[in-house]
Scaffold this active site. Sequence first.
Site, short mmCIF file in Angstrom:
data_model
loop_
_atom_site.label_atom_id
_atom_site.label_comp_id
_atom_site.label_asym_id
_atom_site.label_seq_id
_atom_site.Cartn_x
_atom_site.Cartn_y
_atom_site.Cartn_z
N TYR A 54 -60.70 -58.59 31.16
CA TYR A 54 -61.71 -58.19 30.18
C TYR A 54 -62.88 -59.16 30.30
CZ TYR A 54 -64.17 -57.34 25.84
OH TYR A 54 -65.15 -57.04 24.93
N GLU A 63 -70.31 -55.11 28.18
CA GLU A 63 -68.86 -55.20 28.21
C GLU A 63 -68.30 -54.49 29.44
OE1 GLU A 63 -66.31 -52.64 25.70
OE2 GLU A 63 -65.48 -54.49 24.86
#
Length: 388
Positions: free
Chosen positions: A110, A198
């Site tokens: 992530y 992101e």
Amino acid sequence: MKLLEYEGKELLRAVQVPLPEFGGVIDKPAQVNSILKRLKKGPWVLKAQVLAGGRGKAGGVKLAKTPAEARAFAKAMIGMKMATHQTHGQTLKVEQVLVEQGVKIEKEFYFSVAIDRKIGSPVLIVSSQGGMEIETLASEHPEEIIKKPVDSVYGLLPFAARALAFELGVPAEYVSSFTKTAMTLVKLFINKDMSLLEINPLVLTPKGFVALDAKIVTDDNALFRHADFASRVDIESSPAEKEAKKHDISYVGLDGNIGCMVNGAGLAMGTMDTIALAGGSPANFLDVGGAANQERVERAFKIILKDPKVKTILVNIFGGIVRCDMIAEGILAALKKMKLKVPLVVRLEGTNSDKGREILDRSGTRLITASSLWDAAQKSVQAAGGKI
Ligand code: GDP
Ligand code: MN
């Protein structure tokens, strides 16, 4: 403004962030055939282009092994109404599908950059547990999340990027692939004035790191610096919001039935609160601004009336530099030009408010005048059909 995944990936491609090979963006299932011919053999990935995460679990990300499978997925996906855990009970219609070459995943990470308002700086949020939603990870395994502020001018420096790679447990032969990608992403975030970048997941493949997904939110206050996306239509905005943006009026559509026309953001907030206190619900936040003249008043009415939920309009103006008598004239002139089909409540306060009220009263126009904000809110709620 949120960007679709493929739009975000265009920005990433421009700065050489490794991506799955691009096939195309389609809006008709038949278009998938020519794209597959251009790509290497399967698997291919089909991804619904909607402004919400969690598409994987909602059927919006499919891995196709054969052309027939890809066609079937494209057919099922285009036009599909999708609800993910990020759409808050609403559904989003899938209009476009991104087709890419499938990627062999060794590990999912992530990676994101956001603004931390408390410390007033961009912050890196990374984890070696990618793929799942960051909210889930934060609640179940907060110890797996690494958060590091980065300098808003220098970005991520090489030594800090390397330290991060070791902290994440990136295998030695892929550290330089990681640092290069991470530093580039942070730089892009800064240069493009993003509020969120992101990549979930940022995947490790045999050839190095690849950004498999992209969620980008730009900072609208910096749009003047970015002609490339300033011209882009914000997909999420309503017709009223689009119209307001064109005329530089701050407008946000809400769920209620009382349209508010106010000058000044603080007064707009106060008006919305007072309506709520009176048992009603505002249909919008509209700030006509300090230079509220006849033309702007007329435009504001038009924008408010684009929302079919509006059952009454409340004009709440505090005269300072702008004089209430001018506003009153503006309202009357606007009403002469357009037929208002909903009740209008007006409260004028401040410079020349007596004169303003007198002008409205003398005009014989059907409107409800109010003596205070509380009075105005109560009258609006009543005119809109009572408390909600
Ligand atoms: P999201 O669910 O909306 O965040 O969509 P993502 O683009 O993140 O995709 C969801 C998941 O699908 C990823 O976490 C991967 O596990 C899987 N996925 C997406 N693309 C590929 C691919 O090219 N190869 C493989 N093996 N899995 C993929
Ligand atoms: Mn994702």
